[in-house]
Scaffold this motif. Structure first.
Motif, PDB file in Angstrom:
ATOM      1  N   ARG A   1      45.406  66.823  35.003  1.00  0.00           N
ATOM      2  CA  ARG A   1      46.742  67.300  34.658  1.00  0.00           C
ATOM      3  C   ARG A   1      47.767  67.128  35.774  1.00  0.00           C
ATOM      4  NH1 ARG A   1      43.954  67.327  30.707  1.00  0.00           N
ATOM      5  NH2 ARG A   1      44.958  65.298  30.810  1.00  0.00           N
ATOM      6  N   TYR A   2      47.338  66.554  36.908  1.00  0.00           N
ATOM      7  CA  TYR A   2      48.313  66.169  37.928  1.00  0.00           C
ATOM      8  C   TYR A   2      47.902  64.803  38.460  1.00  0.00           C
ATOM      9  CZ  TYR A   2      51.769  66.208  41.572  1.00  0.00           C
ATOM     10  OH  TYR A   2      52.850  65.870  42.355  1.00  0.00           O
TER      11      TYR A   2
ATOM     12  N   GLU B   1      50.490  62.070  34.482  1.00  0.00           N
ATOM     13  CA  GLU B   1      50.873  63.415  34.039  1.00  0.00           C
ATOM     14  C   GLU B   1      51.284  64.273  35.231  1.00  0.00           C
ATOM     15  OE1 GLU B   1      48.523  65.582  31.227  1.00  0.00           O
ATOM     16  OE2 GLU B   1      47.341  63.808  30.771  1.00  0.00           O
ATOM     17  N   GLN B   2      52.452  64.881  35.124  1.00  0.00           N
ATOM     18  CA  GLN B   2      52.887  65.799  36.185  1.00  0.00           C
ATOM     19  C   GLN B   2      53.315  67.154  35.638  1.00  0.00           C
ATOM     20  OE1 GLN B   2      55.072  62.453  36.653  1.00  0.00           O
ATOM     21  NE2 GLN B   2      52.970  61.748  37.037  1.00  0.00           N
ATOM     22  N   GLY B   3      52.727  67.536  34.508  1.00  0.00           N
ATOM     23  CA  GLY B   3      53.088  68.826  33.915  1.00  0.00           C
ATOM     24  C   GLY B   3      52.804  70.002  34.822  1.00  0.00           C
TER      25      GLY B   3
ATOM     26  N   ASN C   1      42.332  59.734  35.184  1.00  0.00           N
ATOM     27  CA  ASN C   1      42.531  60.019  33.755  1.00  0.00           C
ATOM     28  C   ASN C   1      41.485  59.320  32.874  1.00  0.00           C
ATOM     29  OD1 ASN C   1      45.932  60.331  34.431  1.00  0.00           O
ATOM     30  ND2 ASN C   1      44.829  61.909  33.299  1.00  0.00           N
TER      31      ASN C   1
ATOM     32  N   TYR D   1      41.123  57.789  27.764  1.00  0.00           N
ATOM     33  CA  TYR D   1      42.025  58.820  28.274  1.00  0.00           C
ATOM     34  C   TYR D   1      41.550  60.144  27.684  1.00  0.00           C
ATOM     35  CZ  TYR D   1      46.110  61.819  28.693  1.00  0.00           C
ATOM     36  OH  TYR D   1      46.940  62.869  28.964  1.00  0.00           O
ATOM     37  N   ASN D   2      41.318  61.128  28.549  1.00  0.00           N
ATOM     38  CA  ASN D   2      40.749  62.392  28.088  1.00  0.00           C
ATOM     39  C   ASN D   2      39.464  62.152  27.286  1.00  0.00           C
ATOM     40  OD1 ASN D   2      42.609  63.984  29.338  1.00  0.00           O
ATOM     41  ND2 ASN D   2      43.655  64.654  27.472  1.00  0.00           N
TER      42      ASN D   2
ATOM     43  N   LEU E   1      50.331  55.218  26.403  1.00  0.00           N
ATOM     44  CA  LEU E   1      49.869  55.521  27.754  1.00  0.00           C
ATOM     45  C   LEU E   1      49.340  54.265  28.444  1.00  0.00           C
ATOM     46  CD1 LEU E   1      48.110  59.012  27.665  1.00  0.00           C
ATOM     47  CD2 LEU E   1      50.289  58.388  28.700  1.00  0.00           C
TER      48      LEU E   1
END
Length: 332
Positions: free
Chosen positions: A196-197, A201-203, A226, A241-242, A250
């Motif tokens: 998640r970083y 992704e930088q949420g 990722n 991804y995930n 993406l």
């Protein structure tokens, strides 16, 4: 090694940390010799932070990691494992394979963040690891168990920390929102955020990272590739991804990031490894590695010099968020 923010009660971390999930035969088998060689290669590369969990191969990862580290002085490395998935023997798994890990289904995982469950899990982990102490203990993926994990689970780890049984405590998850709650509502030392970083992704900039800086909590960034989408110079057509097929948008974004990287003579995986460490709250990146070759590659990538202009160009192109690559020296 970089000290954690709460230096009075926690160990130091190397920027590159060894993720031992592959040693539990994640998706494919790893031989005992390859597992031992991977850990030794990490040691020779200067890695001194090793992360595992009972979940990884139903204890196989812990057993292999403990055996490989037995040759090294215990005071010279940091060892973390996790609680929340208690392993119980099963009699109905004969001939079956465990999901995701290529191991016999000899045990079942039981979600358990109770005091008794945590104490039993840690006792079993110590035995498998062949050590008398664990430096960092994470509550493992408590997404659906906040009341028990943040209550009884956290209280149990806090007691163990106060008694000196463990040095630091925290939580490890694939999301930033609940980790932020742990940072703000408990007295954790360190959190592990997976996926998640990253360059994609930088949420976590919206919640976890500011909270961690404010509270003096260290962040460890895992799954920085990722699920492999950022692991190669260019994403493969079947990139994941995930842990699922990567969405076309993406994949296209990863190619655009790779374009900018190449214009600066930098590869996509080198940038992906370095990027999380630019934030002052992040002290280590944890990468799953199963062979000496993977270890040597990742250590070499992380050692590369990356020009500041690369991050500036990625930001101007809208490929990373503005302010995401604030330097540590300016922010502490």
């Amino acid at each position: 090694m970089t000290p954690l923010h709460r230096t009075g009660r926690t160990p130091a971390l190397t920027e590159l940390s060894f993720g031992a999930a592959p040693l539990g035969n994640l998706y494919e088998e790893v031989s005992d010799d390859d597992a031992a060689s991977a850990v030794e290669a990490a040691w020779q590369a200067g890695v001194r932070f090793f992360d595992t969990a009972p979940h990884y191969g139903l204890g196989l990862s812990e057993r292999r990691l403990g055996a490989a580290l037995a040759a090294h002085p215990r005071d010279e490395y940091v060892l973390s494992t996790k609680v929340g998935r208690r392993l119980e023997p099963r009699s109905d798994g004969a001939g079956q394979r465990d999901a995701s890990f290529v191991v016999p289904a000899t045990h079942r995982r039981i979600w358990d963040f109770s005091r008794d469950g945590i104490l039993r899990t840690l006792e079993d982990s110590l035995r498998r690891l062949g050590t008398d102490r664990i430096d960092i203990v994470f509550l493992h993926d408590p997404d659906d168990y906040w009341p028990q994990a943040a209550g009884e689970g956290y209280a149990t780890l806090a007691d163990l920390r106060a008694q000196g049984v463990v040095r630091a405590i925290g939580a490890g998850m694939n999301q930033s929102a609940m980790l932020t709650r742990f940072v703000r509502e408990t007295d954790v030392d360190v959190v592990l955020v997976a996926g998640r970083y990253t360059l994609l992704e930088q949420g976590a900039l919206d919640d976890l990272l500011p909270a961690a800086l404010e509270r003096g909590v260290t962040v460890v960034a895992a799954a920085v590739f990722n699920s492999g989408l950022l692991a190669l110079d260019r994403p493969c057509p079947d990139a994941k991804y995930n842990y699922a097929d990567a969405p076309a948008a993406l994949v296209e974004r990863a190619h655009r990031i790779a374009d900018v990287c190449e214009s600066h003579g930098v590869t996509l995986p080198a940038a992906a490894l370095r990027y999380p460490l630019l934030h002052p709250a992040v002290r280590s990146v944890t990468v799953g590695m199963r062979t000496p070759r993977q270890v040597e590659r990742n250590a070499g990538l992380l050692a590369q010099d990356i020009p500041e202009a690369l991050w500036q160009d990625l930001s101007r192109a809208g490929l990373i968020r503005a302010g995401a690559s604030v330097s540590r020296d300016e922010s502490i």
